[in-house]
Design a protein around this motif. Structure first.
Motif, PDB file in Angstrom:
ATOM      1  N   ILE A 156      54.704  39.449  63.077  1.00 15.31           N
ATOM      2  CA  ILE A 156      54.629  38.224  62.276  1.00 15.31           C
ATOM      3  C   ILE A 156      53.453  37.388  62.768  1.00 15.31           C
ATOM      4  N   GLU A 160      50.473  30.755  58.960  1.00 16.57           N
ATOM      5  CA  GLU A 160      51.005  30.229  57.698  1.00 16.57           C
ATOM      6  C   GLU A 160      52.514  30.300  57.718  1.00 16.57           C
ATOM      7  N   LYS A 161      53.152  29.543  56.809  1.00 10.48           N
ATOM      8  CA  LYS A 161      54.611  29.523  56.765  1.00 10.48           C
ATOM      9  C   LYS A 161      55.157  30.935  56.550  1.00 10.48           C
ATOM     10  N   LEU A 162      56.436  31.109  56.928  1.00  8.95           N
ATOM     11  CA  LEU A 162      57.048  32.437  56.807  1.00  8.95           C
ATOM     12  C   LEU A 162      57.880  32.495  55.514  1.00  8.95           C
ATOM     13  N   THR A 194      61.337  40.251  68.270  1.00  6.81           N
ATOM     14  CA  THR A 194      60.819  38.884  68.148  1.00  6.81           C
ATOM     15  C   THR A 194      61.872  37.818  68.475  1.00  6.81           C
ATOM     16  N   TRP A 195      61.386  36.644  68.825  1.00 12.23           N
ATOM     17  CA  TRP A 195      62.281  35.495  69.029  1.00 12.23           C
ATOM     18  C   TRP A 195      62.770  34.948  67.679  1.00 12.23           C
ATOM     19  N   SER A 209      65.848  27.117  56.299  1.00 10.46           N
ATOM     20  CA  SER A 209      64.666  27.387  57.137  1.00 10.46           C
ATOM     21  C   SER A 209      64.126  28.797  56.870  1.00 10.46           C
ATOM     22  N   ASN A 210      62.815  28.890  56.843  1.00  8.40           N
ATOM     23  CA  ASN A 210      62.183  30.211  56.650  1.00  8.40           C
ATOM     24  C   ASN A 210      62.577  31.171  57.764  1.00  8.40           C
ATOM     25  N   ILE A 211      62.619  30.627  58.982  1.00  5.24           N
ATOM     26  CA  ILE A 211      62.931  31.484  60.138  1.00  5.24           C
ATOM     27  C   ILE A 211      64.339  32.055  59.982  1.00  5.24           C
ATOM     28  N   ARG A 233      55.292  30.564  72.081  1.00  9.65           N
ATOM     29  CA  ARG A 233      55.209  30.541  70.616  1.00  9.65           C
ATOM     30  C   ARG A 233      55.664  29.204  70.036  1.00  9.65           C
ATOM     31  N   ILE A 234      56.472  28.456  70.793  1.00 12.70           N
ATOM     32  CA  ILE A 234      57.048  27.231  70.229  1.00 12.70           C
ATOM     33  C   ILE A 234      56.361  25.958  70.764  1.00 12.70           C
ATOM     34  N   ASN A 248      60.345  18.672  66.359  1.00 10.56           N
ATOM     35  CA  ASN A 248      61.302  19.162  65.359  1.00 10.56           C
ATOM     36  C   ASN A 248      62.498  19.780  66.075  1.00 10.56           C
ATOM     37  N   LEU A 250      63.562  22.777  66.269  1.00 11.26           N
ATOM     38  CA  LEU A 250      63.309  24.026  67.008  1.00 11.26           C
ATOM     39  C   LEU A 250      62.782  23.706  68.411  1.00 11.26           C
TER      40      LEU A 250
END
Ligand SMILES: CC(C)(COP(=O)(O)OP(=O)(O)OC[C@H]1O[C@@H](n2cnc3c(N)ncnc32)[C@H](O)[C@@H]1OP(=O)(O)O)[C@@H](O)C(=O)NCCC(=O)NCCS
Length: 273
Positions: A156, A160-162, A194-195, A209-211, A233-234, A248, A250
């Motif tokens: 991923i 850009e947004k997921l 992946t996380w 949420s996209n995630i 990553r965050i 946010n 997350l």
């Protein structure tokens, strides 16, 4: 297509590109010697090179990869999208090490050797079905796939947004891509490490949420502690913990686990083709 034209298409910074190409032309025999290794996905020889030198070698390989794509009939958009990752990893090198050029040549060598393709929103890598070493397991008996069988691992990319619809069309396009261009590569599923498929994120981020929606596309097989990857990553590469100020839910969740010394995980998931 010339290497300069390719750099423009993949939106690589013009000055960076010129610097790397100048090094390549001053060190032509060095590049000629090592390009064949890189084109086979080997990059250990480059361990001690700096970012500009690694980028120079990478760019020098691009015209021949471009030809290999054309020979296989792979469309130019997939080429451009796949190698747009060079820009992402040059940006990361600068953020992480303050280094100009490309540090993670090990990763880009996979693209150069045509083991990874970006198809729409996601990247796809030829690989084998595995369970992460020392993973805590989940529903393994329900899994219909065998360790070591051929599969395709998803990645991923940032940037850009997921968007779920984009991910689903990407998966559909990937089915068609591998069927058309690699008909002998028989595989039954996609895997991911992946996380992003952490099931606990549903409570943190909510159903929209996209995630969270992305996580639902996969069955989880196992998970291992990987706090470093989550934090990077965050919160980014700087690891400036004293100055973290969550923007946010997350980030708030992640920071609270770090402060409580609770692990964050990477998850091993799969999805039927
Ligand atoms: C994958 C990615 C694009 C998802 O982002 P997204 O589409 O915004 O995801 P969501 O809609 O679920 O985001 C929910 C919230 O979390 C935030 N968020 C999502 N990913 C974030 C990240 N990596 N860092 C900080 N905040 C993040 C969003 O901004 C959003 O905040 P908001 O509610 O204030 O608007 C993003 O996480 C990303 O770029 N990650 C880097 C690539 C990566 O981690 N790849 C996997 C490597 S194993």
């Amino acid at each position: 297509m010339t290497v300069k034209e390719i750099c423009k298409k993949i939106q690589l910074d013009e000055k960076l590109c010129e610097k790397a190409l100048a090094w390549a032309s001053e060190n032509e025999s060095f590049c000629r010697k090592f390009m064949p290794l890189l084109l086979k996905g080997k990059s250990n020889f480059a361990l001690n090179l700096n970012g500009i030198q690694k980028l120079a070698l990478t760019l020098s390989c691009l015209p021949s990869v471009y030809q290999a794509y054309a020979k296989k009939g792979i469309n130019e958009k997939i080429f451009t999208d796949t190698f747009s990752d060079i820009k992402i990893w040059c940006d990361n090198a600068f953020e992480q090490y303050g280094e100009e050029g490309l540090v993670n040549i090990h990763w880009i060598a996979k693209h150069l050797s045509m083991k990874i393709f970006r198809i729409g929103r996601l990247q796809y890598e030829f690989s084998r079905f595995l369970i992460l070493p020392h993973a805590k397991l989940k529903d393994v008996l329900k899994c219909p796939y065998k360790l070591g069988e051929k599969c395709i691992t998803l990645h991923i990319p940032q940037g850009e947004k997921l968007d779920t619809d984009k991910c689903l069309s990407s998966l559909q396009e990937a089915n068609a891509f591998f069927e058309k261009h690699y008909p002998d590569y028989k595989y039954r599923c996609y895997t991911v490490i992946t996380w992003l498929v952490n099931p606990d994120l549903q409570t943190v981020l909510g159903d929209d949420s996209n995630i969270v929606k992305f996580g639902k596309l996969f069955n989880i097989l196992g998970y291992v502690p990987d706090s470093d990857m989550n934090e990077r990553r965050i919160f980014g590469y700087k690891k400036d913990r004293e100055n973290y100020s969550p923007q946010n839910a997350l980030q708030a969740y992640t920071l609270s686990r770090i402060q409580k010394k609770l692990p964050l995980y990477s998850y091993n998931g799969y999805r039927t083709k």
